[in-house]
Each structure stands twice: as C-alpha cells, then as structure tokens.
Design an enzyme around this catalytic site. Structure first.
Site, PDB file in Angstrom:
ATOM      1  N   LYS A  31      52.756  49.211  31.864  1.00 53.86           N
ATOM      2  CA  LYS A  31      53.669  49.779  32.337  1.00 53.86           C
ATOM      3  C   LYS A  31      53.735  50.070  33.594  1.00 53.86           C
ATOM      4  O   LYS A  31      54.813  50.166  34.285  1.00 53.86           O
ATOM      5  CB  LYS A  31      53.503  51.396  31.440  1.00 53.86           C
ATOM      6  CG  LYS A  31      53.896  51.032  30.085  1.00 53.86           C
ATOM      7  CD  LYS A  31      53.972  52.492  29.441  1.00 53.86           C
ATOM      8  CE  LYS A  31      53.993  52.694  28.204  1.00 53.86           C
ATOM      9  NZ  LYS A  31      53.942  54.060  27.609  1.00 53.86           N
ATOM     10  N   ASP A  79      57.609  57.262  26.887  1.00 57.73           N
ATOM     11  CA  ASP A  79      57.239  57.166  25.671  1.00 57.73           C
ATOM     12  C   ASP A  79      57.980  56.040  25.088  1.00 57.73           C
ATOM     13  O   ASP A  79      59.198  56.366  25.251  1.00 57.73           O
ATOM     14  CB  ASP A  79      56.905  58.432  24.999  1.00 57.73           C
ATOM     15  CG  ASP A  79      55.949  58.254  23.879  1.00 57.73           C
ATOM     16  OD1 ASP A  79      54.810  57.475  23.995  1.00 57.73           O
ATOM     17  OD2 ASP A  79      56.066  58.735  22.845  1.00 57.73           O
ATOM     18  N   LYS A 101      62.734  41.042  32.734  1.00 54.23           N
ATOM     19  CA  LYS A 101      62.422  41.818  31.341  1.00 54.23           C
ATOM     20  C   LYS A 101      63.099  43.360  32.076  1.00 54.23           C
ATOM     21  O   LYS A 101      63.864  43.897  31.369  1.00 54.23           O
ATOM     22  CB  LYS A 101      61.298  42.138  31.024  1.00 54.23           C
ATOM     23  CG  LYS A 101      61.117  43.020  29.778  1.00 54.23           C
ATOM     24  CD  LYS A 101      59.558  43.072  29.416  1.00 54.23           C
ATOM     25  CE  LYS A 101      59.498  44.435  28.593  1.00 54.23           C
ATOM     26  NZ  LYS A 101      57.910  44.693  28.384  1.00 54.23           N
ATOM     27  N   HIS A 121      64.548  48.372  27.445  1.00 57.15           N
ATOM     28  CA  HIS A 121      64.817  49.775  27.174  1.00 57.15           C
ATOM     29  C   HIS A 121      63.932  50.541  28.425  1.00 57.15           C
ATOM     30  O   HIS A 121      64.674  51.367  29.037  1.00 57.15           O
ATOM     31  CB  HIS A 121      63.772  49.861  26.093  1.00 57.15           C
ATOM     32  CG  HIS A 121      62.525  49.248  25.902  1.00 57.15           C
ATOM     33  ND1 HIS A 121      62.627  47.931  25.913  1.00 57.15           N
ATOM     34  CD2 HIS A 121      61.113  49.780  25.970  1.00 57.15           C
ATOM     35  CE1 HIS A 121      61.395  47.275  26.028  1.00 57.15           C
ATOM     36  NE2 HIS A 121      60.376  48.375  26.105  1.00 57.15           N
ATOM     37  N   ARG A 122      62.628  50.068  29.025  1.00 62.61           N
ATOM     38  CA  ARG A 122      62.222  50.980  30.000  1.00 62.61           C
ATOM     39  C   ARG A 122      62.819  50.588  31.219  1.00 62.61           C
ATOM     40  O   ARG A 122      63.063  51.632  32.123  1.00 62.61           O
ATOM     41  CB  ARG A 122      60.659  50.411  30.165  1.00 62.61           C
ATOM     42  CG  ARG A 122      59.822  51.497  31.163  1.00 62.61           C
ATOM     43  CD  ARG A 122      58.191  51.155  31.123  1.00 62.61           C
ATOM     44  NE  ARG A 122      57.780  51.039  29.787  1.00 62.61           N
ATOM     45  CZ  ARG A 122      57.640  50.216  28.986  1.00 62.61           C
ATOM     46  NH1 ARG A 122      57.876  49.038  29.389  1.00 62.61           N
ATOM     47  NH2 ARG A 122      57.212  50.633  27.864  1.00 62.61           N
TER      48      ARG A 122
HETATM   49  P1  IMP Z   1      53.743  54.089  24.133  1.00 67.21           P
HETATM   50  O1  IMP Z   1      53.421  55.323  23.284  1.00 67.21           O
HETATM   51  O2  IMP Z   1      54.840  54.518  25.172  1.00 67.21           O
HETATM   52  O3  IMP Z   1      52.492  53.623  25.013  1.00 67.21           O
HETATM   53  O4  IMP Z   1      53.933  52.848  23.485  1.00 67.21           O
HETATM   54  C1  IMP Z   1      53.847  52.526  22.303  1.00 67.21           C
HETATM   55  C2  IMP Z   1      53.658  51.121  21.993  1.00 67.21           C
HETATM   56  O5  IMP Z   1      54.578  50.360  21.833  1.00 67.21           O
HETATM   57  C3  IMP Z   1      52.501  50.613  22.934  1.00 67.21           C
HETATM   58  O6  IMP Z   1      51.259  50.722  22.716  1.00 67.21           O
HETATM   59  C4  IMP Z   1      52.938  49.141  22.704  1.00 67.21           C
HETATM   60  O7  IMP Z   1      52.243  48.314  21.990  1.00 67.21           O
HETATM   61  C5  IMP Z   1      54.697  49.101  22.535  1.00 67.21           C
HETATM   62  N1  IMP Z   1      55.228  48.936  23.702  1.00 67.21           N
HETATM   63  C6  IMP Z   1      55.664  50.103  24.657  1.00 67.21           C
HETATM   64  N2  IMP Z   1      56.469  49.528  25.600  1.00 67.21           N
HETATM   65  C7  IMP Z   1      56.577  47.906  25.192  1.00 67.21           C
HETATM   66  C8  IMP Z   1      57.338  46.941  25.776  1.00 67.21           C
HETATM   67  O8  IMP Z   1      58.073  47.184  26.893  1.00 67.21           O
HETATM   68  N3  IMP Z   1      57.235  45.616  25.089  1.00 67.21           N
HETATM   69  C9  IMP Z   1      56.540  45.676  24.031  1.00 67.21           C
HETATM   70  N4  IMP Z   1      55.814  46.669  23.596  1.00 67.21           N
HETATM   71  C10 IMP Z   1      55.918  47.858  23.921  1.00 67.21           C
END
Ligand code: IMP
Length: 197
Positions: free
Chosen positions: A12, A69, A175, A180-181
């Site tokens: 991230k 998140d 990407k 989304h991010r």
């Molecule tokens: P978090 O709770 O925001 O850390 O994200 C939850 C989970 O979603 C992470 O552990 C990743 O497995 C997945 N994740 C978050 N962002 C991405 C992304 O950009 N691509 C793929 N998986 C993601």
C-alpha cells in the site's frame, strides 16, 4: 507539511507514495517511528476501520495521518470477503491462502456470474476536529486461475472487464490510474492540494 501513512503494508505504501509524492508533503511511514502499533481492525465497516487506524496514528505521532481500508466484494457470495478480506482464510494467513479460499468458494460459479468490486475508503485526520473521508471503487470479476506476478493481495485473481487483464499484470502506475485505491487517492490528493496551497 508532514503526513504519516497509518499502515504497515509496504504494498500500500508503494501505491500511495507513487500518487502523492508530487505534492509538497513529507510522507512518513512506520519506519520513521519507534512506536507504531498495528491497529486492530475490529470495526464492521471500511469507514470505521480506516478512521480508527488514522485516529490512533494521529494520536501517537501528533501529525496528520492517512489510512485506507479496502475490501473485495464478490456478488455471487453475498459480498464476501468484504470487510474481512485480509483474514478471509483465518488469522495470520498469507495473501495466497486468501486467494485459494476464494477460488475454492467460487469453484461452482460459472463465467459471467463472477462479478466483483474492490472498494477503498481513505480517512485523513488533520487534527482532532478536522477529518476528510473519500472512497474509490473498481469493478471487475474473479477469474478461475491466477495471472500475473505484480501487485499483492487478490490482484492475480481480479480481472478487468474491458481488457481481460488481471491487476497483477499491471505496473503500479497503470493500476493506480483505474484502481479503487488510485481513485480514492486522486480525491484525497485534491484535498491535500488545497490544504497545502
Ligand atoms: P486492508 O484491510 O485494507 O489491509 O485490506 C484487506 C485485504 O484486501 C488485504 O489484506 C489484501 O489481501 C486485500 N487488498 C487490499 N488492497 C488490495 C489491492 O489493491 N489489490 C488486491 N488486494 C488488495
């Protein structure tokens, strides 16, 4: 201005820095601090978790803090794994464990019914009483196998409708343009631009 990224997730951090580093902001991460807790994500919404992470890091560092998140929401299985995306296969699991579980759960779901969306909520805490919240979404589908080696998390099984490519086949800049991010970061970038003007 200084801004602390409230995460231990190096993947991230790479994505966030790639988009925000053009701003006149000194971006700090956990590596610059002696005490930097891993905030427990125990809220039942992305918004709740992002705000909790940003507020805790703001309290500890006394500096503006930004947290995201993210969840992957798959239509055919009632929006799972959703807010539990990081621990879908259990506590202390790897990205691969989560991907394998999702592919297993979706084994009987045919092509055309595998739509999914990533959603990211970003919370920026500037001071005790100044909070900004934005979100970003990206639509796609879950493939039946992994493709690509870049990215992290569910990237290698999340495919885009228009190109048929998985996120894991895209360079970080590509990407970020559509993810989304990336979309949430574009919004927070505009807010930060105003704040630092
Ligand atoms: P978090 O709770 O925001 O850390 O994200 C939850 C989970 O979603 C992470 O552990 C990743 O497995 C997945 N994740 C978050 N962002 C991405 C992304 O950009 N691509 C793929 N998986 C993601």
């Amino acid at each position: 201005m200084k801004l602390v990224l409230a995460t231990h997730n190096k993947d991230k951090i790479t994505e966030i820095k790639a988009l925000l580093q053009v701003l006149p902001i000194n971006i700090l991460t956990f590596q610059e601090f002696v005490r930097f807790p891993d905030v427990v994500e125990d809220m039942d919404t992305l918004e709740g978790n992002a705000e909790k992470k940003a507020r805790e890091i703001f309290k500890i560092t006394g500096m503006p803090a930004l947290a995201d998140d993210t969840g992957l929401f798959v239509d055919a299985i009632n929006g799972e794994p959703g807010v539990f995306s990081s621990r879908y296969a259990g506590e202390n699991v790897t990205y691969a464990d989560n991907r394998e579980k999702l592919l297993r759960e979706m084994a009987d779901i045919p092509d055309g019914k595998r739509d999914a969306a990533f959603k990211t909520v970003i919370v920026l805490i500037m001071s005790k009483d100044e909070k900004y919240i934005v979100e970003g979404r990206c639509e796609g589908y879950i493939g039946v196998e992994e493709k690509g080696t870049k990215g992290f998390g569910y990237d290698s099984i999340f495919y885009l409708h228009d190109t048929g490519k998985s996120f894991a086949e895209l360079a970080v800049e590509e990407k970020n343009k559509i993810s989304h991010r990336g979309r949430a970061l574009q919004k927070i970038k505009k807010i930060l631009e105003k704040i630092t003007k």
